[in-house]
Design an enzyme around this catalytic site. Sequence first.
Site, mmCIF file in Angstrom:
data_model
loop_
_atom_site.group_PDB
_atom_site.id
_atom_site.type_symbol
_atom_site.label_atom_id
_atom_site.label_comp_id
_atom_site.label_asym_id
_atom_site.label_seq_id
_atom_site.Cartn_x
_atom_site.Cartn_y
_atom_site.Cartn_z
ATOM 1 N N MET A 183 0.843 -1.191 0.000
ATOM 2 C CA MET A 183 0.000 0.000 0.000
ATOM 3 C C MET A 183 0.882 1.246 0.000
ATOM 4 O O MET A 183 0.451 2.337 0.370
ATOM 5 C CB MET A 183 -0.952 0.004 1.201
ATOM 6 C CG MET A 183 -2.002 -1.074 1.063
ATOM 7 S SD MET A 183 -3.540 -0.918 2.011
ATOM 8 C CE MET A 183 -3.216 0.132 3.364
ATOM 9 N N GLN B 232 -2.476 -11.808 9.859
ATOM 10 C CA GLN B 232 -2.358 -11.601 8.422
ATOM 11 C C GLN B 232 -1.556 -12.733 7.785
ATOM 12 O O GLN B 232 -1.870 -13.175 6.686
ATOM 13 C CB GLN B 232 -1.713 -10.251 8.139
ATOM 14 C CG GLN B 232 -2.041 -9.716 6.777
ATOM 15 C CD GLN B 232 -1.906 -8.208 6.719
ATOM 16 O OE1 GLN B 232 -2.819 -7.488 7.053
ATOM 17 N NE2 GLN B 232 -0.762 -7.762 6.284
ATOM 18 N N HIS C 124 9.755 -3.883 3.038
ATOM 19 C CA HIS C 124 9.337 -3.972 1.641
ATOM 20 C C HIS C 124 10.545 -4.134 0.727
ATOM 21 O O HIS C 124 10.523 -4.941 -0.215
ATOM 22 C CB HIS C 124 8.585 -2.699 1.213
ATOM 23 C CG HIS C 124 7.278 -2.485 1.879
ATOM 24 N ND1 HIS C 124 7.074 -1.436 2.733
ATOM 25 C CD2 HIS C 124 6.112 -3.169 1.818
ATOM 26 C CE1 HIS C 124 5.815 -1.462 3.155
ATOM 27 N NE2 HIS C 124 5.214 -2.518 2.629
ATOM 28 N N LEU D 256 6.720 2.743 1.577
ATOM 29 C CA LEU D 256 7.673 1.641 1.645
ATOM 30 C C LEU D 256 8.712 1.849 2.736
ATOM 31 O O LEU D 256 9.077 2.965 3.073
ATOM 32 C CB LEU D 256 8.355 1.465 0.292
ATOM 33 C CG LEU D 256 7.418 1.202 -0.893
ATOM 34 C CD1 LEU D 256 8.229 0.965 -2.162
ATOM 35 C CD2 LEU D 256 6.476 0.046 -0.626
ATOM 36 N N HIS D 257 9.190 0.717 3.272
ATOM 37 C CA HIS D 257 10.200 0.718 4.323
ATOM 38 C C HIS D 257 11.162 -0.444 4.066
ATOM 39 O O HIS D 257 11.024 -1.157 3.062
ATOM 40 C CB HIS D 257 9.555 0.648 5.703
ATOM 41 C CG HIS D 257 8.594 -0.487 5.861
ATOM 42 N ND1 HIS D 257 8.979 -1.817 5.887
ATOM 43 C CD2 HIS D 257 7.243 -0.497 5.988
ATOM 44 C CE1 HIS D 257 7.925 -2.590 6.035
ATOM 45 N NE2 HIS D 257 6.845 -1.807 6.104
ATOM 46 N N ALA D 258 12.094 -0.639 4.956
ATOM 47 C CA ALA D 258 13.129 -1.655 4.773
ATOM 48 C C ALA D 258 12.566 -3.054 4.559
ATOM 49 O O ALA D 258 13.114 -3.841 3.778
ATOM 50 C CB ALA D 258 14.092 -1.646 5.961
#
Length: 166
Positions: free
Chosen positions: A37, A165, A44, A40-42
């Site tokens: 979604m 999840q 991802h 983004l971060h590390a």
Amino acid sequence: SGPATAAPVVIDTVAGVRSAVDGWRAAGLRVALVPTMGSLHAGHLALVARGAELADRVIVSVFVNPLQFGPSEDFARYPRDLAADRALLAGVDGAAGAVTVFAPSVDEMYPTGPVETRVTAGDVGSTFEGAARPGHFDGVLTIVAKLLGIVTPDVVLFGEKDAQQV
């Protein structure tokens, strides 16, 4: 970390991403999908790097899915910064030239308006976090099914956001 490369190409239509994938398949290339979604971060970026190890091309979907938001959750306020996401993706080791961003609009993903066909999580979707966020997991499953049908990846990589999840 290696030198940064150009930011990845962005495709914003279903027809465009299908055409790209058809071309890659005609060339004998494997395709990985990393659904996100955005923001983004590390975590991802690690999925994208792994996708580049497992396939020749990586599609990172960036789509804030309204079906995942309940009536008391603010869909409009969810952070969106495609330029920042593209800049981060440009620096992923091993993925230079291999990453494409699929960033469709809500109208592109749900062209007929309200979604009548949905994937339902069943009982697991209404326990734990699902009890506090009715319909959230149905929304997740619905968009994942749509993305899989659109991209038809050889490999799909998901993060481990939380136990329910997973």
